[in-house]
Design an enzyme around this catalytic site. Structure first.
Site, short mmCIF file in Angstrom:
data_model
loop_
_atom_site.label_atom_id
_atom_site.label_comp_id
_atom_site.label_asym_id
_atom_site.label_seq_id
_atom_site.Cartn_x
_atom_site.Cartn_y
_atom_site.Cartn_z
N LYS A 13 24.04 57.08 -20.63
CA LYS A 13 24.25 57.98 -21.77
C LYS A 13 22.99 58.06 -22.65
CE LYS A 13 27.82 55.63 -23.30
NZ LYS A 13 27.86 54.60 -22.25
N ARG A 52 35.27 56.51 -28.63
CA ARG A 52 35.59 55.50 -27.62
C ARG A 52 37.07 55.17 -27.59
NH1 ARG A 52 30.10 53.02 -27.60
NH2 ARG A 52 29.93 51.42 -26.01
N ARG A 88 18.28 46.09 -18.39
CA ARG A 88 17.83 47.05 -19.42
C ARG A 88 16.92 46.38 -20.46
NH1 ARG A 88 22.36 50.52 -22.28
NH2 ARG A 88 23.39 48.53 -22.53
N ARG A 146 19.03 43.57 -25.53
CA ARG A 146 20.19 43.47 -26.42
C ARG A 146 20.95 42.17 -26.21
NH1 ARG A 146 23.15 49.20 -25.73
NH2 ARG A 146 24.94 47.81 -26.01
N ARG A 165 33.05 44.53 -21.91
CA ARG A 165 32.76 45.92 -22.30
C ARG A 165 33.35 46.90 -21.28
NH1 ARG A 165 26.53 45.15 -23.00
NH2 ARG A 165 26.45 47.40 -23.30
P1 ADP Z 1 24.18 53.63 -21.67
O1 ADP Z 1 23.51 54.30 -22.85
O2 ADP Z 1 25.22 54.51 -21.03
O3 ADP Z 1 24.71 52.27 -21.97
P2 ADP Z 1 21.44 53.51 -20.59
O4 ADP Z 1 21.00 54.93 -20.68
O5 ADP Z 1 20.89 52.57 -21.60
O6 ADP Z 1 23.06 53.43 -20.55
O7 ADP Z 1 21.10 52.99 -19.12
C1 ADP Z 1 21.32 51.62 -18.75
C2 ADP Z 1 20.14 51.12 -17.92
O8 ADP Z 1 20.17 51.77 -16.64
C3 ADP Z 1 18.78 51.41 -18.54
O9 ADP Z 1 17.94 50.29 -18.33
C4 ADP Z 1 18.28 52.65 -17.79
O10 ADP Z 1 16.87 52.61 -17.65
C5 ADP Z 1 18.96 52.52 -16.43
N1 ADP Z 1 19.42 53.82 -15.89
C6 ADP Z 1 19.88 54.90 -16.59
N2 ADP Z 1 20.22 55.90 -15.74
C7 ADP Z 1 20.00 55.44 -14.48
C8 ADP Z 1 20.14 56.00 -13.16
N3 ADP Z 1 20.61 57.24 -12.97
N4 ADP Z 1 19.80 55.21 -12.11
C9 ADP Z 1 19.33 53.95 -12.30
N5 ADP Z 1 19.16 53.37 -13.50
C10 ADP Z 1 19.49 54.10 -14.59
P1 AMP Z 2 26.62 50.84 -27.05
O1 AMP Z 2 25.22 50.78 -27.62
O2 AMP Z 2 27.15 52.25 -27.01
O3 AMP Z 2 26.73 50.13 -25.71
O4 AMP Z 2 27.55 50.05 -28.08
C1 AMP Z 2 27.34 48.69 -28.34
C2 AMP Z 2 28.57 48.10 -29.03
O5 AMP Z 2 28.77 48.74 -30.30
C3 AMP Z 2 29.90 48.27 -28.30
O6 AMP Z 2 30.12 47.29 -27.31
C4 AMP Z 2 30.90 48.16 -29.47
O7 AMP Z 2 31.06 46.81 -29.89
C5 AMP Z 2 30.16 48.89 -30.59
N1 AMP Z 2 30.47 50.34 -30.62
C6 AMP Z 2 29.59 51.37 -30.42
N2 AMP Z 2 30.21 52.56 -30.55
C7 AMP Z 2 31.52 52.28 -30.81
C8 AMP Z 2 32.68 53.09 -31.02
N3 AMP Z 2 32.62 54.43 -30.97
N4 AMP Z 2 33.85 52.45 -31.26
C9 AMP Z 2 33.93 51.12 -31.31
N5 AMP Z 2 32.89 50.30 -31.10
C10 AMP Z 2 31.68 50.87 -30.86
#
Ligand code: ADP
Ligand code: AMP
Length: 219
Positions: free
Chosen positions: A16, A91, A130, A164, A175
């Protein structure tokens, strides 16, 4: 250009944030990541941050009322009038309904919800690999998205990177459980509104971008 309001939905690590940043650059639509907002609140020690810290570290969802008011305040800001991409919100069904109500009250609505679909077994590696540039926030991955020059950010030349606290194999499972139990139910909510678009997130980052861009360009 008309204002576009998008939601990106999918499990943690599906891409995302990666895709939201690309849409932001390409279509000039601002990314609103609730995870980033909360991490900032935690770092600054605000009352919301103090409340959220332990919950986030455990991989659980923070309470709806906290996040709904945070997002409500944010999307009322002038820089969101030209549209926005919600990344990580809503969410829960209660969050989705609150968002519908608050947009409706201002005569607005979500144009499209893009679900990035990735199976659970791929997500642990995505999340545990990541890392992010500490200076500009550019995202990377140990295997899938390495900087061109090791240790140097492609975007800003920075050399400090962060991981993170919640990106560990144990918290990922909590999660994922939260995603399946609480978040997945928002998908039929948007399907009923006929604004859901599904993208195969197992493809490479560029292929996923093409699919996401095609959805946005068609709006
Ligand atoms: P989210 O925001 O949904 O938690 P991220 O965009 O941070 O996910 O992506 C999670 C990890 O996977 C990051 O380290 C990113 O570089 C990698 N990643 C994102 N999209 C892809 C993909 N299509 N294929 C492989 N790795 C990916
Ligand atoms: P994310 O960066 O989207 O992976 O979010 C990290 C953490 O923030 C999640 O595991 C939740 O603890 C909290 N969080 C982020 N967005 C929300 C949401 N819309 N509702 C509840 N918790 C959230």
């Amino acid at each position: 250009m008309k204002a576009i309001r998008l939601i990106l939905v999918g499990p943690p690590g599906c891409g995302k944030g990666t895709q939201a940043k690309r849409i932001e650059d390409k279509f000039k639509i601002i990314q609103l990541s609730t995870g980033d907002m909360l991490r900032k609140a935690v770092a600054e020690g605000t009352p919301a941050g103090v409340k959220a810290k332990a919950i986030m570290e455990a991989g659980q969802l923070v309470p709806d009322d906290l996040i709904i008011s945070m997002v409500g305040d944010r999307i009322a800001q002038p820089d969101c009038q030209a549209g926005f991409i919600l990344d990580g919100f809503p969410r829960t069904l209660a969050q989705a309904q609150a968002l519908d109500r608050s947009l409706k009250a201002r005569g607005l609505r979500i144009d499209a919800v893009i679900e990035i679909r990735v199976p659970d077994e791929d997500l642990v590696e995505r999340i545990t690999g990541r890392f992010t540039c500490a200076q500009c926030g550019q995202g990377y991955h140990d295997r899938f998205q390495k900087p061109a020059r090791e240790g140097i950010c492609d975007k800003c030349g920075g050399s400090q990177f962060t991981r993170r606290a919640d990106d560990n194999a144990e918290t990922v499972r909590t999660r994922l459980k939260a995603y399946h139990e609480m978040t997945e139910s928002i998908i039929p909510h948007y399907e009923r509104q006929d604004i859901l678009r599904v993208v195969d997130g197992r493809q490479g980052i560029d292929q996923v971008s093409e699919a996401v861009s095609a959805v946005v360009a068609a709006l």
